[in-house]
Design a protein around this motif. Structure first.
Motif, PDB file in Angstrom:
ATOM      1  N   PRO A   1       0.823  -1.209   0.000  1.00 51.44           N
ATOM      2  CA  PRO A   1       0.000   0.000   0.000  1.00 51.44           C
ATOM      3  C   PRO A   1       0.863   1.267   0.000  1.00 51.44           C
ATOM      4  CG  PRO A   1      -0.760  -1.542   1.662  1.00 51.44           C
ATOM      5  CD  PRO A   1       0.559  -2.050   1.155  1.00 51.44           C
ATOM      6  N   GLY A   2       0.232   2.373  -0.314  1.00 54.68           N
ATOM      7  CA  GLY A   2       0.902   3.674  -0.227  1.00 54.68           C
ATOM      8  C   GLY A   2       1.945   3.881  -1.303  1.00 54.68           C
ATOM      9  N   PHE A   3       2.656   4.992  -1.161  1.00 56.79           N
ATOM     10  CA  PHE A   3       3.688   5.357  -2.126  1.00 56.79           C
ATOM     11  C   PHE A   3       4.993   5.626  -1.402  1.00 56.79           C
ATOM     12  CE2 PHE A   3      -0.421   7.090  -3.380  1.00 56.79           C
ATOM     13  CZ  PHE A   3      -0.643   6.342  -4.514  1.00 56.79           C
ATOM     14  N   THR A   4       6.077   5.350  -2.084  1.00 55.19           N
ATOM     15  CA  THR A   4       7.389   5.683  -1.540  1.00 55.19           C
ATOM     16  C   THR A   4       7.494   7.200  -1.437  1.00 55.19           C
ATOM     17  OG1 THR A   4       8.290   3.750  -2.604  1.00 55.19           O
ATOM     18  CG2 THR A   4       9.870   5.423  -1.980  1.00 55.19           C
ATOM     19  N   LEU A   5       7.894   7.688  -0.254  1.00 53.26           N
ATOM     20  CA  LEU A   5       8.078   9.141  -0.096  1.00 53.26           C
ATOM     21  C   LEU A   5       9.540   9.399   0.237  1.00 53.26           C
ATOM     22  CD1 LEU A   5       4.997  10.023   2.173  1.00 53.26           C
ATOM     23  CD2 LEU A   5       5.266  10.587  -0.243  1.00 53.26           C
ATOM     24  N   ASP A   6      10.182  10.272  -0.491  1.00 57.07           N
ATOM     25  CA  ASP A   6      11.604  10.582  -0.280  1.00 57.07           C
ATOM     26  C   ASP A   6      12.460   9.319  -0.219  1.00 57.07           C
ATOM     27  OD1 ASP A   6      11.071  13.231  -0.254  1.00 57.07           O
ATOM     28  OD2 ASP A   6      10.930  13.409   1.925  1.00 57.07           O
ATOM     29  N   GLY A   7      12.144   8.372  -1.084  1.00 56.60           N
ATOM     30  CA  GLY A   7      12.965   7.161  -1.172  1.00 56.60           C
ATOM     31  C   GLY A   7      12.777   6.186  -0.021  1.00 56.60           C
ATOM     32  N   LEU A   8      11.839   6.456   0.884  1.00 52.48           N
ATOM     33  CA  LEU A   8      11.628   5.540   2.011  1.00 52.48           C
ATOM     34  C   LEU A   8      10.308   4.804   1.825  1.00 52.48           C
ATOM     35  CD1 LEU A   8      12.775   7.925   4.862  1.00 52.48           C
ATOM     36  CD2 LEU A   8      13.928   5.851   4.104  1.00 52.48           C
ATOM     37  N   PRO A   9      10.308   3.491   2.082  1.00 48.63           N
ATOM     38  CA  PRO A   9       9.085   2.719   1.901  1.00 48.63           C
ATOM     39  C   PRO A   9       7.942   3.293   2.740  1.00 48.63           C
ATOM     40  CG  PRO A   9      10.944   1.260   2.330  1.00 48.63           C
ATOM     41  CD  PRO A   9      11.432   2.662   2.544  1.00 48.63           C
ATOM     42  N   PHE A  10       6.751   3.201   2.189  1.00 49.58           N
ATOM     43  CA  PHE A  10       5.576   3.815   2.807  1.00 49.58           C
ATOM     44  C   PHE A  10       5.298   3.312   4.219  1.00 49.58           C
ATOM     45  CE2 PHE A  10       1.072   3.444   3.807  1.00 49.58           C
ATOM     46  CZ  PHE A  10       0.753   4.785   3.907  1.00 49.58           C
ATOM     47  N   HIS A  11       5.554   2.019   4.444  1.00 52.62           N
ATOM     48  CA  HIS A  11       5.125   1.466   5.732  1.00 52.62           C
ATOM     49  C   HIS A  11       5.769   2.208   6.905  1.00 52.62           C
ATOM     50  CE1 HIS A  11       8.799  -1.123   5.484  1.00 52.62           C
ATOM     51  NE2 HIS A  11       8.790  -0.933   6.775  1.00 52.62           N
ATOM     52  N   HIS A  12       6.975   2.769   6.707  1.00 55.66           N
ATOM     53  CA  HIS A  12       7.610   3.532   7.795  1.00 55.66           C
ATOM     54  C   HIS A  12       6.720   4.717   8.220  1.00 55.66           C
ATOM     55  CE1 HIS A  12      11.405   1.445   7.997  1.00 55.66           C
ATOM     56  NE2 HIS A  12      11.611   1.581   6.704  1.00 55.66           N
ATOM     57  N   TYR A  13       6.080   5.345   7.241  1.00 56.39           N
ATOM     58  CA  TYR A  13       5.217   6.498   7.548  1.00 56.39           C
ATOM     59  C   TYR A  13       3.981   6.044   8.313  1.00 56.39           C
ATOM     60  CZ  TYR A  13       8.219   9.054   4.357  1.00 56.39           C
ATOM     61  OH  TYR A  13       9.308   9.627   3.772  1.00 56.39           O
ATOM     62  N   ALA A  14       3.434   4.898   7.871  1.00 56.56           N
ATOM     63  CA  ALA A  14       2.252   4.381   8.556  1.00 56.56           C
ATOM     64  C   ALA A  14       2.607   3.997   9.993  1.00 56.56           C
ATOM     65  CB  ALA A  14       1.687   3.175   7.790  1.00 56.56           C
ATOM     66  N   VAL A  15       3.766   3.346  10.153  1.00 54.69           N
ATOM     67  CA  VAL A  15       4.203   2.941  11.491  1.00 54.69           C
ATOM     68  C   VAL A  15       4.388   4.180  12.368  1.00 54.69           C
ATOM     69  CG1 VAL A  15       6.085   1.885  12.824  1.00 54.69           C
ATOM     70  CG2 VAL A  15       5.286   0.794  10.711  1.00 54.69           C
ATOM     71  N   TYR A  16       4.988   5.207  11.798  1.00 51.79           N
ATOM     72  CA  TYR A  16       5.214   6.454  12.539  1.00 51.79           C
ATOM     73  C   TYR A  16       3.879   7.061  12.971  1.00 51.79           C
ATOM     74  CZ  TYR A  16       7.187  11.063  13.616  1.00 51.79           C
ATOM     75  OH  TYR A  16       7.572  12.212  14.230  1.00 51.79           O
ATOM     76  N   GLY A  17       2.944   7.093  12.014  1.00 51.65           N
ATOM     77  CA  GLY A  17       1.617   7.612  12.340  1.00 51.65           C
ATOM     78  C   GLY A  17       0.983   6.800  13.460  1.00 51.65           C
ATOM     79  N   HIS A  18       1.112   5.485  13.377  1.00 52.47           N
ATOM     80  CA  HIS A  18       0.535   4.619  14.408  1.00 52.47           C
ATOM     81  C   HIS A  18       1.177   4.891  15.770  1.00 52.47           C
ATOM     82  CE1 HIS A  18      -1.007   1.052  16.412  1.00 52.47           C
ATOM     83  NE2 HIS A  18       0.235   0.863  16.851  1.00 52.47           N
ATOM     84  N   LEU A  19       2.523   4.979  15.780  1.00 56.77           N
ATOM     85  CA  LEU A  19       3.234   5.181  17.056  1.00 56.77           C
ATOM     86  C   LEU A  19       2.844   6.504  17.704  1.00 56.77           C
ATOM     87  CD1 LEU A  19       6.817   3.842  16.106  1.00 56.77           C
ATOM     88  CD2 LEU A  19       5.085   2.693  17.508  1.00 56.77           C
TER      89      LEU A  19
ATOM     90  N   PRO B   1       5.324  15.169  13.476  1.00 54.47           N
ATOM     91  CA  PRO B   1       4.208  14.211  13.410  1.00 54.47           C
ATOM     92  C   PRO B   1       2.989  14.771  12.672  1.00 54.47           C
ATOM     93  CG  PRO B   1       5.128  14.260  15.623  1.00 54.47           C
ATOM     94  CD  PRO B   1       5.822  15.345  14.857  1.00 54.47           C
ATOM     95  N   ALA B   2       2.702  16.058  12.885  1.00 57.31           N
ATOM     96  CA  ALA B   2       1.503  16.632  12.250  1.00 57.31           C
ATOM     97  C   ALA B   2       1.666  16.668  10.729  1.00 57.31           C
ATOM     98  CB  ALA B   2       1.261  18.031  12.794  1.00 57.31           C
ATOM     99  N   ALA B   3       2.897  16.938  10.268  1.00 57.09           N
ATOM    100  CA  ALA B   3       3.123  17.018   8.824  1.00 57.09           C
ATOM    101  C   ALA B   3       2.947  15.649   8.186  1.00 57.09           C
ATOM    102  CB  ALA B   3       4.528  17.558   8.542  1.00 57.09           C
ATOM    103  N   VAL B   4       3.479  14.621   8.876  1.00 58.27           N
ATOM    104  CA  VAL B   4       3.330  13.259   8.351  1.00 58.27           C
ATOM    105  C   VAL B   4       1.851  12.862   8.368  1.00 58.27           C
ATOM    106  CG1 VAL B   4       3.900  10.816   8.748  1.00 58.27           C
ATOM    107  CG2 VAL B   4       5.674  12.575   8.991  1.00 58.27           C
ATOM    108  N   ALA B   5       1.168  13.190   9.456  1.00 54.69           N
ATOM    109  CA  ALA B   5      -0.262  12.862   9.553  1.00 54.69           C
ATOM    110  C   ALA B   5      -1.045  13.527   8.419  1.00 54.69           C
ATOM    111  CB  ALA B   5      -0.810  13.299  10.916  1.00 54.69           C
ATOM    112  N   HIS B   6      -0.658  14.732   8.091  1.00 53.71           N
ATOM    113  CA  HIS B   6      -1.328  15.454   7.014  1.00 53.71           C
ATOM    114  C   HIS B   6      -1.104  14.754   5.668  1.00 53.71           C
ATOM    115  CE1 HIS B   6      -2.919  18.799   4.734  1.00 53.71           C
ATOM    116  NE2 HIS B   6      -1.798  18.817   4.025  1.00 53.71           N
ATOM    117  N   GLU B   7       0.142  14.345   5.405  1.00 57.41           N
ATOM    118  CA  GLU B   7       0.462  13.607   4.162  1.00 57.41           C
ATOM    119  C   GLU B   7      -0.368  12.334   4.058  1.00 57.41           C
ATOM    120  OE1 GLU B   7       2.623  13.840   1.625  1.00 57.41           O
ATOM    121  OE2 GLU B   7       4.247  15.210   2.195  1.00 57.41           O
TER     122      GLU B   7
END
Lengths: 521, 452
Positions: free
Chosen positions: B90-108, B427-433
């Motif tokens: 799911p999701g898209f690679t952002l700045d060369g990093l796999p999407f799941h890292h962003y989801a995990v960050y949002g979850h944490l 965190p807010a910027a990532v949540a917004h993305e």
């Protein structure tokens, strides 16, 4: 490594290519509010700087750092590089190119090489490199960016550079310092470790200054100040397969326009390199000290150079092999401190880059069990990387038919690692290259060396028999002729280099990828 | 050294005919099927790779869907966790990093506000019973609509059989009386009518040609002990879904796939009689006989069925098809790669034991089963992902790591940390993305046409 919520201090020990590449990449990718980076280097310690010939992956590194490729080329006196020419490796008098690119067109759902084998049995003896647009360009000393024309050949190759590695280090130093990296002039005189965890805590410099760090990057070259001298990380010796253990290097004045490829010319007890830069040529002789003396090597080098020597001979000693762990405790070895493989396939800077990029992915985080898992993962990745390069290097020696010296007799008859023996047996049977995905040298590279050094199977994939013989021969001839014609329309390499300084040269360089064979192919 | 001019495929199942069709399509050789005419019914589930096989065969996949022989699969619905697992990450690679890292960050940070599958268009389309063929335009959101197929086994077999015949495959019927051997090689097959069939290479899609040595080497996966397979086929009573389903039961699973005409429920339940489940032969190619498909190994993989493994086996054979019977290294390489594939299938099965053992209110049975799993490679992978959020680098993935990530996050098994390059962000910027991405996928999903 303590990953609590405060600024994390990284200390890089050693400048040179590895140190400044690491400093530049860390400063680009890590948030300055959380990571502080210090690099210690001493002007009194020379750098090895043998990694002057690069592979296309370096373009990706520069791209990640947002470096302007033209600036980079001007600053490092770079020339373009389309591959490596190997001379006298299979037998004295032969030569072949290992290009950064792919061969021909697949047909009938088998690789081009199978059609090539069939055509060869029908009498068409054109070498494989005649079907690699990158190799043909190199031979004709032409250059153009891949993807710069709509022609399909334009997507079948990639390129790298020959650079002045010490200038690259200086270029990256400016980049890193502009992003907050602090450079300290000095030598490490003492290292203090935790009596509990064994982690490195503090470095003392010869000036008496003390530096506390959370994580350490050992870029101290062969001396391996942290990994070898302090942590005593084991070294896996590979010299039974790659016995060359000395090199001597001398730059010389350029005599002619620089070629867009590196040359690796075998001699009685090793090989020598020629790396053409804009302002000079890098030359070196790699040799096995059991079979050649330093004087003999220096003489050989001086005799083979066509331009005036520009410096005194620089003698190097090394043992081929790797540290059993690139990351131990809170210290990561990058570059020569992590291992050495002779620069036959220009892998030195690539291995630095791979360590940096993998470490950034495996950056410490979470609890201690997470750090442990990340450390294991990083070490596993790097071990595989080194081992696969090792096997590919051994291939060049072990496929020789030379028997004109004790050295070559030894190389021709040495016992191969099992992993390589299996690959060669598979290829010998029907031209199949063992399939793997990780590592820098994939199928086209293995084909280049197998064919270039004269190991060819007697048969081919039966699907290649689906083409009528006349049609097969005609299609290969056409591909070859079209390649030659297309290459003829491209500008000379020399011309492309003179264009670099021109304001009018606005065409953007193509995107880069972590691949030896191109972005598009 | 003998040239390979003829292949005999034993077994007239879908496996046998599929193998014959692919071989005949790719090689200028004589291919014969000894058709044992097995009765087959039910539904086969495949991975998106099926499209490549169809392309290779020259088969029109659209027609299969339009004729109700195939139903596309956009995701697998794991009912216990109500998560929808697509084939791609799911999701898209952002700045060369796999999407799941962003989801995990949002979850944490407690700011994810959606399930992991909310970031996958195919998962959201499947959830809404919508479908659109995948777009070739890499820039389009519709390019993420990667789909496998659910195939009506009986009707699909007829299509493949007809195609194989068109491609010149010979069909021979008859009952096998005896396998005549010379060492590891099969010399000929003696039929009841007295005829002998022979070939340079025998492809065994049934298991009847396996030698004693192969049978002796055959192993059963320790972690599959305690499971037996029961297959139930029934007429379709609802509209077919562009998804398959996995239901976790007290002591096993039920896998459900369906086409317009029929539904298959595969129950992996507690064993009360000897079972074939988890059986595999580590040397499927011995002598001149190559066991493929279910003859070589049986292990349900949840998101796909056995036909996929038949196809990868035949393509592996085709990639390096030997011109002569001097094939020792080629055969060793085939067996080596097949075993690597098997280990990956094994790990995927064992990952499901992990999910079950870690689901809410998991019974002791599941926990004991997971405790019995002895797979250091999988444990290393899970530890790295669960503690640090990093996907270990692996090659030759038979079941892509994207599936593993979707399964773990879909089952709320979140890593304890993510990439520091992501956690350095506001965190807010990532949540917004993340919210923006989710809305875009949500909007796209509701605009897709309903299926069928």
């Amino acid at each position: 490594m303590n990953t609590a919520n405060r600024t994390h201090h990284w200390i890089i020990v050693g400048g040179g290519t590895a140190g400044w590449m690491a400093a530049a990449a860390f400063s680009a990718k890590l948030d300055a509010s959380e990571h502080r980076i210090t690099l210690i280097e001493s002007d009194a310690i020379g750098t090895v700087g043998v990694g002057e010939a690069t592979v296309p992956h370096l373009r990706y590194f520069n791209q990640v750092l947002g470096i302007d490729e033209r600036d980079f080329m001007r600053e490092t006196q770079a020339t373009y590089k389309l591959g490596i020419e190997f001379v006298d490796w299979g037998h004295v008098g032969d030569r072949y190119l290992h290009p950064f690119g792919v061969y021909g067109e697949p047909a009938h759902q088998v690789g081009f090489f199978q059609s090539w084998l069939k055509a060869r049995s029908l009498g068409d003896k054109a070498p494989l490199e005649a079907y690699a647009p990158g190799a043909v360009m190199a031979r004709h000393e032409r250059f153009a960016y891949p993807g710069s024309s709509a022609h399909p050949f334009s997507r079948k190759y990639s390129y790298a550079f020959h650079i002045d590695a010490s200038r690259y280090a200086r270029f990256l130093r400016r980049y890193a310092e502009a992003r907050g990296v602090v450079r300290i002039e000095g030598k490490v005189s003492d290292v203090q470790r935790s009596s509990v965890t064994g982690d490195i805590q503090q470095l003392t410099l010869d000036s008496g200054e003390r530096l506390w760090g959370d994580g350490f990057i050992d870029c101290s070259g062969f001396r391996a100040v942290l990994h070898g001298q302090t942590l005593g990380v084991g070294f896996e010796n590979w010299s039974q397969w790659l016995p060359c253990d000395r090199a001597v290097a001398i730059p010389s004045a350029s005599q002619s326009a620089p070629r867009p490829y590196t040359r690796a010319i075998a001699h009685a007890a090793g090989w020598r390199w020629q790396i053409p830069l804009q302002h000079r040529t890098g030359n070196g002789v790699v040799y096995c000290s059991e079979h050649m003396s330093a004087d003999q090597a220096t003489r050989k080098l001086l005799e083979s150079m066509d331009g005036e020597p520009l410096a005194e001979p620089n003698h190097l000693q090394f043992t081929t092999g790797v540290r059993s762990k690139s990351w131990s405790h809170n210290s990561v070895a990058i570059g020569l401190s992590a291992g050495f493989l002779e620069p036959l396939e220009s892998t030195s800077i690539y291995l630095i880059q791979s360590a940096i990029m993998n470490f950034l992915e495996c950056l410490p985080r979470g609890e201690e069990n997470a750090v442990e898992a990340l450390r294991n993962e990083f070490n596993r990745r790097m071990a595989l990387e080194y081992e696969r390069v090792r096997d590919f290097l051994i291939l060049h020696y072990t496929l020789t038919t030379r028997d004109d010296s004790a050295f070559w007799h030894r190389m021709r008859t040495l016992e191969r690692p099992h992993s390589l023996e299996r690959k060669i047996a598979l290829f010998r049977e029907q031209g199949q290259v063992e399939h793997y995905e990780l590592g820098m040298f994939l199928e086209p590279s293995w084909l280049a060396v197998y064919e270039g050094q004269g190991l060819l199977p007697e048969r081919w994939h039966p699907a290649a028999d689906r083409a009528a013989e006349g049609a097969l021969l005609a299609s290969l001839r056409r591909f070859r002729e079209e390649t030659a014609r297309w290459v003829d329309t491209l500008p000379g390499h020399d011309h492309c280099l003179t264009q670099l300084g021109m304001e009018a040269d606005e065409a953007p360089w193509p995107p880069a990828a972590m691949s030896l064979y191109g972005v598009f192919s | 050294m003998t040239a390979v001019n003829s292949i005999l495929v034993y077994g007239g199942s879908l496996d046998g005919w599929m193998a014959a069709a692919l071989l005949a399509r790719s090689l200028p050789l004589t291919v014969t099927v000894l058709d044992t005419q097995p009765q087959e019914s039910g539904v086969e589930a495949t991975l998106p790779a099926i499209t490549g096989f169809h392309h290779r065969l020259g088969l029109n996949e659209r027609a299969l869907i339009d004729n109700g022989i195939a139903t596309p699969t956009l995701a697998t619905h794991y009912r216990a966790s109500d998560s929808w697992v697509p084939f791609e990450a799911p999701g898209f690679t952002l700045d060369g990093l796999p999407f799941h890292h962003y989801a995990v960050y949002g979850h944490l940070n407690g700011r994810l506000e959606a399930a992991f599958d909310a970031f996958s268009l195919p998962a959201q389309a499947a959830r809404r019973q919508r479908y659109h063929p995948q777009s070739n335009d890499a820039g389009s959101l519709l390019a993420t609509l990667n789909s496998g197929l659910q195939l009506d086994r009986d009707r699909y077999r007829s299509v493949i059989m007809a195609l194989a015949k068109e491609l010149g495959v010979h069909r021979r019927t008859g009952a096998l009386l005896k396998v005549e051997r010379a060492g590891d090689d099969v010399e000929s097959l003696l039929l009841e009518d007295g005829e002998r069939l022979s070939a340079e290479l025998f492809v065994d899609a049934d298991g009847a040609l396996m030698s004693d040595a192969q049978k002796e080497q055959t192993e059963r996966l320790a972690s599959a002990e305690g499971f037996a397979v029961e297959r139930l086929v029934a007429p379709q009573t609802e509209v077919a879904c562009p998804c398959t389903r996995v239901t976790q039961r007290e002591e096993g699973w039920e896998l459900e796939r369906g086409t317009a005409a029929c539904v298959e429920r595969l129950r992996l339940g507690a064993e009360d009689s000897p079972s074939e489940f988890g059986r595999y032969c580590p040397t499927p190619w011995m002598g001149n006989t190559l066991a493929v498909g279910q003859a070589a190994g049986e292990l349900e993989a949840f998101v796909t069925g056995p036909l996929h493994w038949l196809q990868t086996a035949v393509v592996r054979l085709l990639d390096a098809f030997p011109a002569s019977t001097d094939w020792r290294a080629t055969r060793a390489e085939y067996n080596r790669r097949t075993l690597l594939e098997w280990r990956d299938r094994q790990a995927f099965f064992e990952l499901h034991l992990y999910l079950a053992a870690h689901s809410q209110g998991a019974s002791d049975v599941w926990r004991q089963r997971w405790h019995k799993v002895d797979n250091p490679e999988l444990l290393r992978w899970l530890t790295l992902f669960q503690t640090a959020g990093l996907v270990a680098s692996r090659e030759l993935q038979a079941l892509p790591d994207a599936l593993r990530v979707s399964l773990l996050l879909g089952h709320q098994l979140w890593p304890q940390a993510c990439d520091p390059q992501v956690s350095a962000r506001e965190p807010a910027a990532v949540a917004h993305e993340l919210a923006k991405m989710r809305q875009m996928i949500d909007r796209a999903a509701t605009q897709l046409p309903p299926y069928p």
